[in-house]
Design a protein around this motif. Structure first.
Motif, PDB file in Angstrom:
ATOM      1  N   GLN A 171      56.608  32.852  40.239  1.00  0.00           N
ATOM      2  CA  GLN A 171      57.349  33.241  39.045  1.00  0.00           C
ATOM      3  C   GLN A 171      56.578  34.230  38.180  1.00  0.00           C
ATOM      4  OE1 GLN A 171      60.433  32.736  38.349  1.00  0.00           O
ATOM      5  NE2 GLN A 171      60.442  33.625  36.295  1.00  0.00           N
ATOM      6  N   ASN A 172      55.266  34.048  38.056  1.00  0.00           N
ATOM      7  CA  ASN A 172      54.512  34.967  37.189  1.00  0.00           C
ATOM      8  C   ASN A 172      54.505  36.389  37.731  1.00  0.00           C
ATOM      9  OD1 ASN A 172      52.796  34.183  39.322  1.00  0.00           O
ATOM     10  ND2 ASN A 172      50.948  34.430  38.095  1.00  0.00           N
ATOM     11  N   SER A 176      55.928  39.782  35.987  1.00  0.00           N
ATOM     12  CA  SER A 176      55.129  41.004  35.928  1.00  0.00           C
ATOM     13  C   SER A 176      55.963  42.229  36.275  1.00  0.00           C
ATOM     14  CB  SER A 176      53.930  40.888  36.879  1.00  0.00           C
ATOM     15  OG  SER A 176      53.152  42.065  36.867  1.00  0.00           O
ATOM     16  N   GLU A 262      51.907  41.825  32.675  1.00  0.00           N
ATOM     17  CA  GLU A 262      51.498  41.101  31.474  1.00  0.00           C
ATOM     18  C   GLU A 262      50.739  42.015  30.519  1.00  0.00           C
ATOM     19  OE1 GLU A 262      50.979  36.654  33.520  1.00  0.00           O
ATOM     20  OE2 GLU A 262      49.289  38.056  33.477  1.00  0.00           O
TER      21      GLU A 262
END
Length: 358
Positions: A171-172, A176, A262
């Motif tokens: 998910q991260n 991004s 991020e």
């Protein structure tokens, strides 16, 4: 989806991907096919890819590199060049880069420089590489922690976007890639921006169309300015500070490294704030940008000492000229302005404001 023609290549999507790939292999008849994957895509994406690749009698060799930005180096390139040479790759060989932005950037650079250039195809497997890294012909590697300092602009023969690979993505990493999509809206299309920031109200099945729209936006820009002499610079909104923040966090043992998106999310908030001071972005538009980004991205503490060290990294930004740091700012959402000079006091003020949000 209709394939997208770039200046020297073509981007195919989903149902066309393997038909076009196999047609290309049959027509061009490469002497060898090499596939570059990282440790993650080797495990999660390569089996599906190989199952659909029709190579005929052509020998297929797989090369694996470590995953992650810290392996986007000349040392890894040297290993890949040596492997190509060991397996007797010649100028008629084909390199297929199966992976995220690190793999497509590094693999494109390797292909563009091996024997002064062999054909390559990008198969992006992350959201970031689908909407950004694999389109436009930018290839390269980092110099220490300095982002993309070594490289060339050289388009692949084709880009193959199979969005089913996103099912393997954490998910991260999805988040991004979403940052670059937000950037595309901010620099070119207010309606697209508004669609993205209200994404929670959309059916997830519409993601394919949003990816397609992002590729269209980026392709339009790079087609008009392939060598980044003018218009293409707008793609760097959020990146002057964002890349500096990413490099600083990557090279500081006391910090948790940030994914590219991020860091760019922070950079976009900071540079939008600067835009209100330098290029006339309205307070209302700034609030819309800040709130839209913070719907998805978390705030990160950046203290005064961090700011000074981050500023040092900005000196290496590729948009700079004659020792002067140049920003891409916004006049309004969808209306960017390039080559903006910003004094240190305003940059410091932007960081101070950002820290009040925490």
């Amino acid at each position: 989806m209709t394939s997208i023609k770039t200046k020297n290549a073509i981007v195919h999507f989903n149902d066309k991907v393997y038909k076009e790939l196999n047609s290309y292999v049959k027509t061009t008849n490469p002497s060898n096919i090499f596939i570059l994957a990282d440790t993650n895509t080797h495990e999660y994406c390569l089996p599906n890819f190989l199952a659909q690749l029709e190579s005929g009698d052509t020998i297929v060799e797989v090369m694996e590199m470590p995953e992650g930005e810290d392996h986007k180096t000349i040392d890894i390139c040297t290993g890949v060049w040596e492997a190509l040479s060991e397996y007797n790759a010649d100028r008629k060989s084909l390199l297929i880069n199966l992976g995220g932005g690190v793999v497509t950037d590094l693999g494109g650079f390797v292909a563009s420089t091996y024997m002064r250039g062999i054909d390559y195809i990008n198969v992006p497997t992350s959201l970031l590489s689908m909407v950004d890294a694999s389109v436009g012909g930018k290839t390269g590697v980092d110099l220490g922690v300095l982002k993309n300092q070594i490289g060339v602009i050289s388009e692949p023969s084709m880009v193959l976007i199979d969005t089913s690979y996103l099912e393997t993505l954490p998910q991260n990493h999805m988040v991004s890639g979403y940052a670059e999509m937000l950037k595309h809206g901010l620099i070119q299309d207010n309606d697209y921006w508004n669609t993205l920031i209200n994404f929670e109200n959309l059916d997830a099945s519409k993601l394919d169309q949003l990816i397609y729209d992002s590729v269209v936006i980026k392709n339009k820009v790079v087609t008009e300015d392939p060598k980044e002499q003018g218009l293409r610079k707008i793609l760097n909104f959020g990146h002057t500070l964002g890349h500096a923040i990413e490099s600083y966090f990557l090279g500081n043992a006391d910090k948790t490294p940030l994914l590219h998106g991020e860091a760019i999310a922070i950079g976009m908030i900071l540079e939008a704030y600067i835009s209100t001071k330098v290029s006339g972005l309205s307070p209302e538009a700034f609030k819309n940008i800040k709130d839209g980004i913070l719907k998805t991205f978390s705030l990160v503490s950046i203290n005064e000492n961090d700011q000074k060290l981050i500023s040092n990294f900005m000196k290496h930004d590729k948009k700079n000229s004659h020792g002067i740091i140049k920003f891409v700012l916004l006049n309004a959402i969808g209306i960017p302005k390039i080559d903006c000079e910003v004094n240190a006091e305003i940059i410091s003020e932007a960081f101070d404001y950002y820290n009040t949000l925490i």
